[in-house]
Design an enzyme around this catalytic site. Structure first.
Site, PDB file in Angstrom:
ATOM      1  CG  ASP A 111      -4.721-163.218  17.841  1.00 19.99           C
ATOM      2  OD1 ASP A 111      -3.691-163.224  17.113  1.00 19.99           O
ATOM      3  OD2 ASP A 111      -5.076-163.208  18.876  1.00 19.99           O
ATOM      4  CG  ASP A 134     -13.313-169.527  18.464  1.00 20.08           C
ATOM      5  OD1 ASP A 134     -13.344-170.477  18.629  1.00 20.08           O
ATOM      6  OD2 ASP A 134     -12.352-168.701  18.324  1.00 20.08           O
ATOM      7  CE  LYS A 193      -1.722-165.900  16.655  1.00 17.81           C
ATOM      8  NZ  LYS A 193      -2.018-165.575  17.954  1.00 17.81           N
ATOM      9  CD1 TRP A 235      -7.711-159.312  19.538  1.00 15.71           C
ATOM     10  CD2 TRP A 235      -7.687-159.416  17.275  1.00 15.71           C
ATOM     11  NE1 TRP A 235      -6.364-159.340  19.062  1.00 15.71           N
ATOM     12  CE2 TRP A 235      -6.262-159.493  17.614  1.00 15.71           C
ATOM     13  CE3 TRP A 235      -7.773-159.709  15.860  1.00 15.71           C
ATOM     14  CZ2 TRP A 235      -5.139-159.675  16.581  1.00 15.71           C
ATOM     15  CZ3 TRP A 235      -6.809-159.875  14.962  1.00 15.71           C
ATOM     16  CH2 TRP A 235      -5.334-159.921  15.550  1.00 15.71           C
TER      17      TRP A 235
END
EC number: 2.1.1.166
Length: 263
Positions: free
Chosen positions: A117, A68, A157, A50
């Protein structure tokens, strides 16, 4: 060839780190997230598919920040997104130190788009996996509220299930509108959908508020203009210099509309 094989092979051929890159491409086609020059935050960005898409879409004038808990491998010269516009942060988005680094990377102007996501570790028990996905989506939502500039957009998501409507309702209260998008690139067996929220609302007023305002200017269409804590309200049938009572009937990120109330 299955859809999974198609997008997996396509990603290999076109230089994306993951087939999931096509989900964001398809969401952008549907929701017009990027027009160039935006500041984008990708939550749960590893391995970086992404990030690649966002960097391509925002162009040289844009900035892309990925966060992350896992390390995001640096982009190589032969990858599509080998570009200094991409900054990566290793950390937990719920940790205050990570949020502080995110705020510094985004800058005072705020982010234009926040995407996530994130998915939970799958247990195979559908109700539990759904609940965990909603929890992650809410964490991304809360982070986005802290980072987004007025009018900014959010993509998260979530797995379909009983808590989806409540999540959508809560997000809808903070944006102009929310829609559910199911990208073609999602696997056939997946229950994942994406909530796409457009137009972060940061107005100091809400629909239904009754206020007394001073009309300080006149707009192009002849409506009166009032200011509430710097926020613009358009008031039809009101003239400059008047002080009028109004009821707010529509709220946008940067301006709203109110009807004059004559008791």
């Amino acid at each position: 060839m299955t859809r999974r094989d198609h997008y997996y092979n396509k990603a290999k051929q076109e230089g994306y780190r993951t087939r999931a890159a096509y989900k964001l491409l398809q969401i952008d086609e549907t929701a017009d997230l990027f027009s160039g020059g935006e500041t984008v935050v990708d939550l749960g960005a590893a391995p970086g598919g992404w990030l690649q898409v966002a960097a391509e879409r925002v162009g040289d004038a844009g900035t892309v920040v990925g966060v992350d808990f896992q390390r995001i491998r640096e982009f190589e010269e032969d990858e599509l997104a080998a570009d200094p516009r991409i900054e990566t942060i290793r950390g937990d988005m719920t940790d205050e130190r990570t949020r502080e680094r995110l705020r510094d990377a985004v800058g005072e102007g705020g982010a234009d788009v926040v995407v996530s996501d994130l998915a939970p570790n799958m247990t195979g028990e559908y109700s539990l996996d759904h609940a965990r996905s909603v929890h992650l989506a809410r964490q991304a939502f809360e982070t986005a509220l802290e980072l987004l500039a007025p009018g900014g957009d959010l993509v998260v998501k979530v797995f379909e299930g009983r808590d989806l409507d409540d999540l959508k309702t809560d997000i809808d209260e903070e944006f102009e509108y929310v829609r559910i998008v199911s990208p073609e690139a999602s696997r056939d067996s997946s229950s994942e959908v994406y909530l796409v929220a457009k137009g972060r609302l940061t107005a100091p007023v809400e629909v239904g508020d009754r206020l007394t305002v001073e009309i300080t200017d006149t707009g192009r269409e002849g409506d009166g203009i009032a200011k509430v804590d710097g926020y613009t309200l358009f008031v039809p049938e009101a003239e400059k210099g008047e002080t009028v009572e109004v009821v707010v009937d529509d709220v946008k990120p940067r301006f709203g509309f109110a009807e004059r109330v004559d008791d």
